[in-house]
Motif scaffolding. Structure first.
Motif, mmCIF file in Angstrom:
data_model
loop_
_atom_site.group_PDB
_atom_site.id
_atom_site.type_symbol
_atom_site.label_atom_id
_atom_site.label_comp_id
_atom_site.label_asym_id
_atom_site.label_seq_id
_atom_site.Cartn_x
_atom_site.Cartn_y
_atom_site.Cartn_z
ATOM 1 N N ARG A 13 0.811 -1.292 -0.106
ATOM 2 C CA ARG A 13 0.053 -0.259 0.025
ATOM 3 C C ARG A 13 0.876 1.423 -0.087
ATOM 4 N N ARG A 16 2.324 2.374 -3.331
ATOM 5 C CA ARG A 16 1.320 2.912 -4.110
ATOM 6 C C ARG A 16 1.190 4.361 -3.648
ATOM 7 N N ILE A 18 -0.503 5.031 -0.580
ATOM 8 C CA ILE A 18 -1.272 4.871 0.302
ATOM 9 C C ILE A 18 -0.746 4.858 1.614
ATOM 10 N N SER A 19 -0.715 5.923 2.423
ATOM 11 C CA SER A 19 0.019 6.089 3.889
ATOM 12 C C SER A 19 -0.650 5.872 5.115
ATOM 13 N N TYR A 20 -2.067 5.304 4.988
ATOM 14 C CA TYR A 20 -2.754 4.977 5.866
ATOM 15 C C TYR A 20 -2.920 3.341 6.329
ATOM 16 N N SER A 25 -10.133 -2.898 6.141
ATOM 17 C CA SER A 25 -9.587 -3.093 4.828
ATOM 18 C C SER A 25 -8.404 -4.138 4.704
ATOM 19 N N GLU A 59 -1.728 5.930 10.754
ATOM 20 C CA GLU A 59 -1.295 6.737 9.636
ATOM 21 C C GLU A 59 0.229 6.418 9.528
ATOM 22 N N LEU A 120 0.887 13.646 1.028
ATOM 23 C CA LEU A 120 0.324 12.406 0.710
ATOM 24 C C LEU A 120 -0.496 12.071 2.223
ATOM 25 N N PHE A 124 -4.651 11.336 2.149
ATOM 26 C CA PHE A 124 -5.210 10.118 2.535
ATOM 27 C C PHE A 124 -5.966 10.251 3.991
ATOM 28 N N ARG A 128 -9.724 9.103 4.244
ATOM 29 C CA ARG A 128 -10.036 7.907 4.982
ATOM 30 C C ARG A 128 -11.321 8.729 5.822
#
Length: 386
Positions: A13, A16, A18-20, A25, A59, A120, A124, A128
């Motif tokens: 993640r 890509r 996605i920092s959370y 999920s 995070e 970022l 996110f 979120r």
């Protein structure tokens, strides 16, 4: 490696952008229970790579290289590897440990990432919030209604000041050795998210305890001290202010809990700095003279000790001498440390001593000379922060 599939999913993640970390999920990607995923996330928090946002959301505050290095470190601890996850609906699997080791890993550059290291994270965090704040229930309150209800509650606090948007937590926290209480304020970011801050009070308080308040070294030390609190909590630090978002909170009880959390963490941290505050208290009205006297006393006493116990020092490496200098006082600077070690060498050279002892002293001099002020401060604080 235990929880290897969870580390892999998180790494994929982050690569890509996605920092959370959302426990629910990731739970759909790996064959682990929620507690296992939370265990990994908490481990990342404890090591300064993530911070907790809510009960099930975290995070990441690291880059892919730092996460990769940490994952390899965990693998090398020799823990048993967990079960491998099946492919998800898109046919992807969590990253394997061998892939994590690959030198090809790097954060993908996007338009957001070019805006700065925090872009970022903010992007996110807002995504979120939008994804987690609402259910499918048609009667669910709107985002603005929730926000206004929270703000209305804050305004009812007895200590609330409408002009400055400030208030005291119900659990009152007083700064040591003064009658100043912790006062919080609230603000909203560009996306409407509400956060609390200490208005820079901790930074100002700690900086006031430094001997040379205007020096870069003193400011660096304060920043590093505050970073210890940030790593162990859900706080972040912006413009010298401690920041804590209440993103995703809907009910008043949780707002009250978050205010109490701020106060509790703040108070606990001040207690953890008793070693510094004790030295400040002993400094009296002239802290600079107090430190200089300590340095002179240490230098004379240490030289005498070495001469009387040469056998204990002939094989000592520079690290030993540097650690002893760190322990003189938490506010000692690298420049002062270099003066101390050179004075010790000059005094020892007045007598005929074992060359191995002088070699250890020279090693200490080299260590201090190649350090930056920041590195000196970091290693010095490790002597005091357990």
């Amino acid at each position: 490696m235990k929880f290897g599939e969870v580390y892999g999913a998180i790494s994929r993640r982050l690569n890509r952008g996605i920092s959370y970390i959302n426990v629910d999920s990731i739970d759909g990607e790996v064959e682990c229970i929620d507690d296992d995923i939370k265990s990994v996330a908490d481990t990342l928090c404890q090591n300064g790579l993530a911070r907790r946002i809510s009960q099930s959301e975290y995070e990441l505050i690291c880059d892919i290289g730092q996460l990769r290095d940490f994952t390899i470190k965990k693998q090398n601890e020799g823990l048993t590897e967990g079960k491998k996850a099946e492919a998800d609906s898109e046919g992807d699997k969590p990253i394997s440990l061998e892939s994590i080791k690959s030198s090809e890993w790097k954060m993908l550059e996007t338009a957001e990432s070019k805006k700065g290291p925090g872009a970022l994270s903010e992007r996110f965090r807002r995504a979120r919030r939008r994804a987690s704040l609402f259910d499918d229930d048609e009667d669910e309150e709107s985002e603005e209604e929730i926000r206004q209800r929270i703000l209305n509650y804050i305004r009812t606090l007895n200590s609330y000041n409408e002009e400055e948007k400030t208030f005291e937590p119900e659990m009152r926290v007083m700064f040591p050795d003064c009658d100043k209480p912790l006062v919080l304020d609230w603000a909203q970011d560009e996306d409407g998210d509400i956060y609390f801050s200490d208005r820079g009070a901790l930074y100002d308080y700690l900086l006031d305890k430094m001997i040379d308040k205007e020096s870069d070294c003193a400011k660096e030390m304060v920043n590093l001290l505050i970073s210890q609190l940030v790593k162990s909590s859900s706080f972040s630090c912006q413009d010298n202010k401690l920041i804590n978002y209440i993103t995703g909170i809907k009910d008043i009880d949780r707002v009250r809990i978050e205010i109490s959390y701020f106060a509790v963490q703040f108070g606990k941290y001040l207690n953890s700095l008793s070693w510094l505050l004790d030295e400040v208290k002993r400094s009296g009205d002239d802290p600079e003279k107090y430190l200089n006297d300590k340095i002179d006393s240490f230098t004379k006493g240490f030289v005498t000790n070495i001469k009387e116990n040469i056998g204990d020092y002939v094989t000592a490496v520079g690290r030993i001498y540097v650690q002893r200098i760190y322990a003189i006082d938490p506010r000692i600077t690298r420049k002062q440390a270099i003066t101390v070690i050179n004075t010790i060498k000059s005094e020892l050279l007045k007598d005929t001593l074992d060359p191995n002892l002088i070699a250890g002293i020279n090693d200490a001099i080299s260590r201090l000379n190649i350090m930056t002020d920041k590195m000196f401060t970091i290693q010095k604080l490790e002597t005091y922060i357990k």
